[in-house]
Design an enzyme around this catalytic site. Structure first.
Site, mmCIF file in Angstrom:
data_model
loop_
_atom_site.group_PDB
_atom_site.id
_atom_site.type_symbol
_atom_site.label_atom_id
_atom_site.label_comp_id
_atom_site.label_asym_id
_atom_site.label_seq_id
_atom_site.Cartn_x
_atom_site.Cartn_y
_atom_site.Cartn_z
ATOM 1 C CB ALA A 91 -0.892 -0.019 1.234
ATOM 2 N N GLY A 101 0.481 -4.941 0.748
ATOM 3 C CA GLY A 101 -0.702 -5.017 -0.117
ATOM 4 C C GLY A 101 -0.454 -5.801 -1.391
ATOM 5 C CD GLU A 115 -2.450 -7.137 2.936
ATOM 6 O OE1 GLU A 115 -2.088 -6.053 2.431
ATOM 7 O OE2 GLU A 115 -2.937 -7.214 4.072
ATOM 8 C CD GLU A 144 1.629 -5.232 5.789
ATOM 9 O OE1 GLU A 144 2.358 -6.190 6.160
ATOM 10 O OE2 GLU A 144 0.943 -5.274 4.764
HETATM 11 N N1 COA Z 1 4.534 3.093 -0.946
HETATM 12 C C1 COA Z 1 4.896 4.236 -1.545
HETATM 13 N N2 COA Z 1 5.991 4.353 -2.309
HETATM 14 C C2 COA Z 1 6.754 3.251 -2.463
HETATM 15 C C3 COA Z 1 6.435 2.034 -1.868
HETATM 16 C C4 COA Z 1 5.268 1.972 -1.078
HETATM 17 N N3 COA Z 1 4.868 0.840 -0.492
HETATM 18 N N4 COA Z 1 7.392 1.133 -2.185
HETATM 19 C C5 COA Z 1 8.272 1.788 -2.974
HETATM 20 N N5 COA Z 1 7.877 3.060 -3.138
HETATM 21 C C6 COA Z 1 8.550 4.122 -3.908
HETATM 22 C C7 COA Z 1 9.769 4.668 -3.181
HETATM 23 O O1 COA Z 1 9.395 5.632 -2.231
HETATM 24 C C8 COA Z 1 10.538 5.238 -4.361
HETATM 25 O O2 COA Z 1 9.941 6.461 -4.737
HETATM 26 P P1 COA Z 1 10.892 7.761 -5.062
HETATM 27 O O3 COA Z 1 11.759 7.283 -6.204
HETATM 28 O O4 COA Z 1 9.918 8.810 -5.448
HETATM 29 O O5 COA Z 1 11.678 8.022 -3.817
HETATM 30 C C9 COA Z 1 10.265 4.242 -5.486
HETATM 31 O O6 COA Z 1 9.060 3.583 -5.111
HETATM 32 C C10 COA Z 1 11.343 3.213 -5.653
HETATM 33 O O7 COA Z 1 11.524 2.557 -4.405
HETATM 34 P P2 COA Z 1 12.968 2.390 -3.699
HETATM 35 O O8 COA Z 1 12.726 2.199 -2.237
HETATM 36 O O9 COA Z 1 13.859 3.499 -4.101
HETATM 37 O O10 COA Z 1 13.471 1.039 -4.383
HETATM 38 P P3 COA Z 1 14.519 -0.001 -3.771
HETATM 39 O O11 COA Z 1 14.854 -0.926 -4.887
HETATM 40 O O12 COA Z 1 15.629 0.716 -3.089
HETATM 41 O O13 COA Z 1 13.709 -0.805 -2.631
HETATM 42 C C11 COA Z 1 11.799 -1.992 -1.749
HETATM 43 C C12 COA Z 1 12.634 -1.629 -3.003
HETATM 44 C C13 COA Z 1 10.555 -2.726 -2.215
HETATM 45 C C14 COA Z 1 12.642 -2.909 -0.840
HETATM 46 C C15 COA Z 1 11.441 -0.702 -0.986
HETATM 47 O O14 COA Z 1 10.879 0.208 -1.900
HETATM 48 C C16 COA Z 1 10.438 -0.914 0.126
HETATM 49 O O15 COA Z 1 10.810 -1.414 1.182
HETATM 50 N N6 COA Z 1 9.170 -0.529 -0.091
HETATM 51 C C17 COA Z 1 8.148 -0.569 0.916
HETATM 52 C C18 COA Z 1 7.680 -1.978 1.152
HETATM 53 C C19 COA Z 1 6.632 -1.997 2.259
HETATM 54 O O16 COA Z 1 6.897 -1.741 3.400
HETATM 55 N N7 COA Z 1 5.412 -2.332 1.856
HETATM 56 C C20 COA Z 1 4.310 -2.466 2.760
HETATM 57 C C21 COA Z 1 3.561 -1.206 2.859
HETATM 58 S S1 COA Z 1 2.209 -1.383 4.003
#
Ligand code: COA
Length: 262
Positions: free
Chosen positions: A68, A113, A116, A136
């Site tokens: 999400a 999400g 999910e 989460e």
């Molecule tokens: N919500 C909003 N934005 C997200 C996102 C999320 N769940 N997951 C990734 N993004 C965005 C990042 O903020 C970034 O945006 P920006 O370029 O404008 O800063 C872009 O997507 C790329 O993500 P980034 O984190 O730079 O890629 P990465 O390869 O370094 O890491 C992940 C990849 C998936 C490990 C990391 O993005 C992450 O941990 N995301 C969140 C996962 C999460 O906690 N999901 C559950 C949410 S309830």
């Protein structure tokens, strides 16, 4: 109300439709707009004649859905969060309730999400690059789109608890080992494999496939004796249909069946 498609794509390929979550710059994170578009896509697929399987995937080669949208959630108050979770549940319920099979083709991160969303599909095919998790708790919240409930029904209570409580991310092979993923493919073969399985399903008796899905879905969580009553009724309900007559007649005549298609 029509929902403009801004962050998803819905392609119709004969008997197969493909829903692609399309926010690659945000790793396809689910914001309110994506959620509304998933609900609208489920509605469109439901009412479109001739669609027999839906495949759900993510745009780009890095992510299915990375959760999400954290930026959208950060400042939510309790009531906003409740409405957001309800909308997410409604979208995934709409996918899950489709009378046709839905295959998740997980091409990268399926976190929060995203995991999910995959769990709301009938089964999951994954690229070897896929990563699954419910992170989460790392953000100070719990899964809100079904992760605490659908995950435990899919992989069992103990494994689901460990994944939800640690927020751990697991690879495709581990996800396969625990029964979250049905099959793992090279990244460039994932969509072909999902389409091939979708075509196989689409060539089966459509009423029977719909009935099988309904009975398995409704039987989940019931006592076996009650669930078996659903099966008896579902089995009987297939009889006296054109599909049953054609399927059995074709077998006895040693030819391929020609099922009626909506
Ligand atoms: N919500 C909003 N934005 C997200 C996102 C999320 N769940 N997951 C990734 N993004 C965005 C990042 O903020 C970034 O945006 P920006 O370029 O404008 O800063 C872009 O997507 C790329 O993500 P980034 O984190 O730079 O890629 P990465 O390869 O370094 O890491 C992940 C990849 C998936 C490990 C990391 O993005 C992450 O941990 N995301 C969140 C996962 C999460 O906690 N999901 C559950 C949410 S309830």
């Amino acid at each position: 109300m029509t929902t403009e498609r801004l962050v998803t794509k819905l392609d119709h390929e004969g008997p197969i439709s493909v829903l692609t979550i399309h926010r690659p710059d945000k790793l396809n994170a689910l914001n309110r707009q994506v959620i509304a578009e998933i609900t609208a896509a489920a509605e469109e697929v439901w009412h479109r004649p001739g669609v027999h399987v839906l495949v759900v995937t993510g745009a780009g080669d890095k992510s299915f859905v990375a959760g999400a949208d954290i930026a959208e959630m950060r400042d939510m108050r309790l009531e906003d969060a409740r409405a957001f979770a309800r909308a997410g549940h409604a979208a995934l319920d709409a996918l899950e309730a489709l009378p046709i099979p839905v295959i998740a083709a997980v091409n990268g991160f399926a976190l929060g999400g995203g995991c999910e969303l995959a769990l709301a599909c009938d089964f999951i095919y994954a690229s070897e690059k896929a990563k699954f998790g419910q992170p989460e708790v790392k953000l100070g919240v719990i899964p809100g789109f079904g992760g605490t409930q659908r995950l435990l029904r899919r992989v069992g209570n103990a494994m689901a608890r460990e994944l939800v409580m640690t927020g751990a991310m697991i690879g495709a092979e581990e996800a396969h080992r625990i029964g979250l993923v049905n099959k793992v493919f090279a990244a460039d073969q994932l969509m072909d494999a999902a389409r091939a399985t979708a075509k196989t399903i689409a060539s089966m008796g459509p009423l029977a496939v719909a009935e099988a899905k309904k009975v398995m879905r409704e039987g989940e969580g019931r006592l076996l004796k009650d669930a078996n009553v659903l099966e008896i009724e579902g089995f009987a309900g297939c009889f006296e249909t054109e599909d049953q007559k054609e399927g059995m007649q074709a077998f006895l005549e040693r030819r391929s069946p020609s099922f009626g298609r909506a």
